[in-house]
Every structure is written in structure tokens, then in C-alpha cells.
Write a protein that holds these residues in place. Structure first.
Motif, PDB file in Angstrom:
ATOM      1  N   ALA A   1       2.893  -1.006  16.822  1.00 18.52           N
ATOM      2  CA  ALA A   1       3.158   0.402  16.476  1.00 18.52           C
ATOM      3  C   ALA A   1       2.783   0.683  15.030  1.00 18.52           C
ATOM      4  CB  ALA A   1       4.625   0.748  16.710  1.00 18.52           C
ATOM      5  N   SER A   2       2.349   1.927  14.773  1.00 16.96           N
ATOM      6  CA  SER A   2       1.920   2.338  13.441  1.00 16.96           C
ATOM      7  C   SER A   2       2.496   3.708  13.110  1.00 16.96           C
ATOM      8  CB  SER A   2       0.392   2.407  13.392  1.00 16.96           C
ATOM      9  OG  SER A   2      -0.052   2.896  12.145  1.00 16.96           O
ATOM     10  N   SER A   3       2.662   3.968  11.813  1.00 10.77           N
ATOM     11  CA  SER A   3       3.183   5.259  11.375  1.00 10.77           C
ATOM     12  C   SER A   3       2.137   6.362  11.439  1.00 10.77           C
ATOM     13  CB  SER A   3       3.730   5.163   9.949  1.00 10.77           C
ATOM     14  OG  SER A   3       2.695   4.817   9.050  1.00 10.77           O
TER      15      SER A   3
ATOM     16  N   GLU B   1       3.330  -4.550   8.116  1.00  9.01           N
ATOM     17  CA  GLU B   1       2.203  -4.466   7.183  1.00  9.01           C
ATOM     18  C   GLU B   1       2.206  -3.060   6.613  1.00  9.01           C
ATOM     19  OE1 GLU B   1      -2.094  -5.845   7.986  1.00  9.01           O
ATOM     20  OE2 GLU B   1      -2.096  -3.660   8.308  1.00  9.01           O
ATOM     21  N   ILE B   2       2.238  -2.966   5.295  1.00 10.21           N
ATOM     22  CA  ILE B   2       2.248  -1.668   4.633  1.00 10.21           C
ATOM     23  C   ILE B   2       1.004  -1.564   3.770  1.00 10.21           C
ATOM     24  CG2 ILE B   2       3.532  -0.104   3.130  1.00 10.21           C
ATOM     25  CD1 ILE B   2       6.050  -1.689   3.891  1.00 10.21           C
ATOM     26  N   THR B   3       0.172  -0.595   4.081  1.00 15.12           N
ATOM     27  CA  THR B   3      -1.019  -0.335   3.284  1.00 15.12           C
ATOM     28  C   THR B   3      -0.686   0.821   2.351  1.00 15.12           C
ATOM     29  OG1 THR B   3      -2.436  -1.032   5.113  1.00 15.12           O
ATOM     30  CG2 THR B   3      -3.471   0.255   3.349  1.00 15.12           C
ATOM     31  N   ILE B   4      -0.814   0.583   1.044  1.00 13.27           N
ATOM     32  CA  ILE B   4      -0.535   1.604   0.033  1.00 13.27           C
ATOM     33  C   ILE B   4      -1.772   1.698  -0.840  1.00 13.27           C
ATOM     34  CG2 ILE B   4       0.987   2.350  -1.828  1.00 13.27           C
ATOM     35  CD1 ILE B   4       3.108   0.397  -0.642  1.00 13.27           C
ATOM     36  N   GLY B   5      -2.449   2.839  -0.766  1.00  9.49           N
ATOM     37  CA  GLY B   5      -3.728   2.945  -1.458  1.00  9.49           C
ATOM     38  C   GLY B   5      -4.666   1.897  -0.870  1.00  9.49           C
ATOM     39  N   GLY B   6      -5.235   1.059  -1.706  1.00 11.37           N
ATOM     40  CA  GLY B   6      -6.131   0.009  -1.221  1.00 11.37           C
ATOM     41  C   GLY B   6      -5.463  -1.346  -1.101  1.00 11.37           C
TER      42      GLY B   6
ATOM     43  N   ARG C   1       2.636  -0.577   9.720  1.00 11.02           N
ATOM     44  CA  ARG C   1       2.212  -1.061  11.033  1.00 11.02           C
ATOM     45  C   ARG C   1       2.901  -2.378  11.335  1.00 11.02           C
ATOM     46  NH1 ARG C   1      -2.501  -3.862  13.326  1.00 11.02           N
ATOM     47  NH2 ARG C   1      -3.159  -4.373  11.217  1.00 11.02           N
ATOM     48  N   ASN C   2       3.412  -2.508  12.527  1.00  9.46           N
ATOM     49  CA  ASN C   2       4.003  -3.764  12.960  1.00  9.46           C
ATOM     50  C   ASN C   2       2.872  -4.676  13.417  1.00  9.46           C
ATOM     51  OD1 ASN C   2       5.244  -5.924  14.214  1.00  9.46           O
ATOM     52  ND2 ASN C   2       6.727  -4.683  15.314  1.00  9.46           N
ATOM     53  N   VAL C   3       2.606  -5.716  12.647  1.00  7.52           N
ATOM     54  CA  VAL C   3       1.517  -6.653  12.968  1.00  7.52           C
ATOM     55  C   VAL C   3       2.030  -7.879  13.705  1.00  7.52           C
ATOM     56  CG1 VAL C   3       0.035  -5.902  11.072  1.00  7.52           C
ATOM     57  CG2 VAL C   3       1.695  -7.738  10.682  1.00  7.52           C
ATOM     58  N   GLY C   4       3.334  -7.952  13.908  1.00 10.27           N
ATOM     59  CA  GLY C   4       3.924  -9.113  14.568  1.00 10.27           C
ATOM     60  C   GLY C   4       4.028  -8.947  16.069  1.00 10.27           C
ATOM     61  N   THR C   5       4.627  -9.944  16.710  1.00  8.30           N
ATOM     62  CA  THR C   5       4.816  -9.923  18.166  1.00  8.30           C
ATOM     63  C   THR C   5       6.247  -9.529  18.538  1.00  8.30           C
ATOM     64  OG1 THR C   5       5.354 -12.278  18.145  1.00  8.30           O
ATOM     65  CG2 THR C   5       3.042 -11.672  18.551  1.00  8.30           C
ATOM     66  N   GLU C   6       7.111  -9.375  17.543  1.00  7.82           N
ATOM     67  CA  GLU C   6       8.497  -8.969  17.749  1.00  7.82           C
ATOM     68  C   GLU C   6       8.694  -7.562  17.179  1.00  7.82           C
ATOM     69  OE1 GLU C   6      10.666 -11.026  19.297  1.00  7.82           O
ATOM     70  OE2 GLU C   6       9.071 -12.512  19.505  1.00  7.82           O
ATOM     71  N   TYR C   7       9.787  -6.928  17.537  1.00  8.60           N
ATOM     72  CA  TYR C   7      10.104  -5.623  16.980  1.00  8.60           C
ATOM     73  C   TYR C   7      10.380  -5.749  15.481  1.00  8.60           C
ATOM     74  CZ  TYR C   7      10.307  -2.929  21.263  1.00  8.60           C
ATOM     75  OH  TYR C   7       9.961  -2.252  22.413  1.00  8.60           O
ATOM     76  N   PHE C   8       9.879  -4.788  14.716  1.00 10.70           N
ATOM     77  CA  PHE C   8      10.208  -4.694  13.297  1.00 10.70           C
ATOM     78  C   PHE C   8      11.369  -3.726  13.160  1.00 10.70           C
ATOM     79  CE2 PHE C   8       9.648  -1.555   9.824  1.00 10.70           C
ATOM     80  CZ  PHE C   8      10.151  -2.319   8.789  1.00 10.70           C
ATOM     81  N   GLU C   9      12.388  -4.107  12.390  1.00 13.59           N
ATOM     82  CA  GLU C   9      13.504  -3.222  12.073  1.00 13.59           C
ATOM     83  C   GLU C   9      13.724  -3.245  10.576  1.00 13.59           C
ATOM     84  OE1 GLU C   9      16.937  -4.578  14.242  1.00 13.59           O
ATOM     85  OE2 GLU C   9      16.252  -3.640  16.093  1.00 13.59           O
TER      86      GLU C   9
END
Length: 196
Positions: free
Chosen positions: A126-128, A151-156, A178-186
Motif C-alpha cells: 500500500a502507498s499514500s 519506505e518514506i520518500t521525502i524529496g529525493g 509505502r509499505n515495502v514489507g510483507t507484513e502490515y505496517f502500523e
């Protein structure tokens, strides 16, 4: 503003706006922020309140600081501070289900419009933001990872945060979660200082 004009300015279709209104579709986090800005409302207003009461008028359903063994559904008693205290029990917590498996749960509500205090959950993948897009808005964001990774992309720059890690950043910088893992991110997220 007409539905068509709102859709045009938000760069989505009018039918998509209608589907959101009728709970048949969910916006991405980025689209939600755009809609709030265009409608000149706080993101917190999308959570709504029970029985249509305003945030300042709604009283907490339960209290988490009751005596041991007390029934939390009857423990809260109105006081002179009733309009300035917000207690949210997990079973009554307002939430927003968004596109791609993103869920926001409001942790507390006050009349202050420039604050969002929430638990965020992202399903694996999932992604924002919609594919290829980013979001930016007024204010500062602070996040703490409870479980999983994000995973958080801020600027570059790209940051991967895991359980126990945290960050803060200026939300005016283009960003995506973005959740780059295989488990839920909380995580616990706090957005402060946005104008809408």
C-alpha cells in the motif's frame, strides 16, 4: 464549487468523487489532502463524529484512565472540561479506509483544526499516493513505527523505517509513504500546522 469543478481541480473524474461520497470508492492519502485543500476543510473533518455532532460537542465514549476493573463504557463523566478533552476507545475510534489498503484511525479529536493525531495502517504494497504521484501540504509530520516497515520518500531521499524508529519532516516537501514489507505496517502519525 460544483462536483465537476472539484473533480477537475483535483485531477480526478466526477464519477470518482461521486463514488467517494457514496462509500463505493476510497481516495488515496494524496487525493484526500487535495480534496481537503480544495474544499477549505481540515482533513480531520473527513473522520466525522458520532450522531453528527461537531468535534467540540462530541464527548468521549470511553475513558482509558479509569479505576482498575471499572466498566470503561460508563466511566467517563462530563465535567467543566468536556469540550476540551478527547478520549478515544479502540472500539469507537473514527477511521478512514482509503485506497490500496490504507487506514487512518483518529486517536484524539479537539477543536484545533491544524492537528491530526492518528494510528496509520498500510497493507503490504500500500502507498499514500497513486502510482507515480507524490503529496505535499502545509505543516510538519512526525511518525513512529509500531510494527512492520515503511519506505518514506521525502524529496529525493528514501528512508526505510522499522519497528521503534521514528522521523519528522516538513510536509511541504513532496513525499510518499509505502509499505515495502510483507507484513502490515502500523504507526503513530502526528501532522501539525497544516492549514486545511
Amino acid at each position: 464549487m460544483s462536483l465537476r469543478e472539484l473533480a477537475r481541480q483535483a485531477n480526478v473524474s466526477a464519477s470518482f468523487i461521486s463514488q467517494i461520497e457514496n462509500d463505493k470508492s476510497q481516495p488515496s492519502v494524496a487525493t484526500l489532502y487535495v480534496l481537503a485543500q480544495l474544499l477549505n476543510v481540515s482533513v480531520d473533518e473527513f473522520f466525522g463524529t458520532e450522531n453528527g455532532a461537531s468535534i467540540a460537542e462530541s464527548r468521549p465514549a470511553e475513558s482509558s484512565f479509569v479505576a482498575s476493573g471499572a466498566d470503561p463504557t460508563t466511566a467517563w463523566r462530563p465535567s467543566e472540561y468536556a469540550n476540551r478533552i478527547s478520549v478515544e476507545h479502540p472500539s469507537h475510534r473514527p477511521h478512514l479506509d482509503m485506497a490500496a489498503g490504507v487506514v487512518w484511525e483518529r486517536l484524539a479529536a479537539t477543536p484545533e483544526k491544524a492537528v491530526n493525531f492518528m494510528k496509520v495502517t498500510y497493507a503490504p504494497g500500500a502507498s499514500s499516493s497513486d502510482a507515480g504521484s507524490v503529496q505535499q501540504h502545509e505543516g510538519y509530520e512526525y511518525g513512529y513505527v509500531l510494527a512492520g516497515e515503511v519506505e518514506i520518500t521525502i524529496g529525493g531521499e528514501i528512508f526505510v523505517l522499522r519497528e521503534g524508529e521514528s522521523l519528522g519532516f516538513d510536509s511541504r516537501i513532496a513525499h510518499t509513504l509505502r509499505n515495502v514489507g510483507t507484513e502490515y505496517f502500523e504507526g503513530i502519525w502526528f501532522v501539525h500546522g497544516h492549514s486545511h
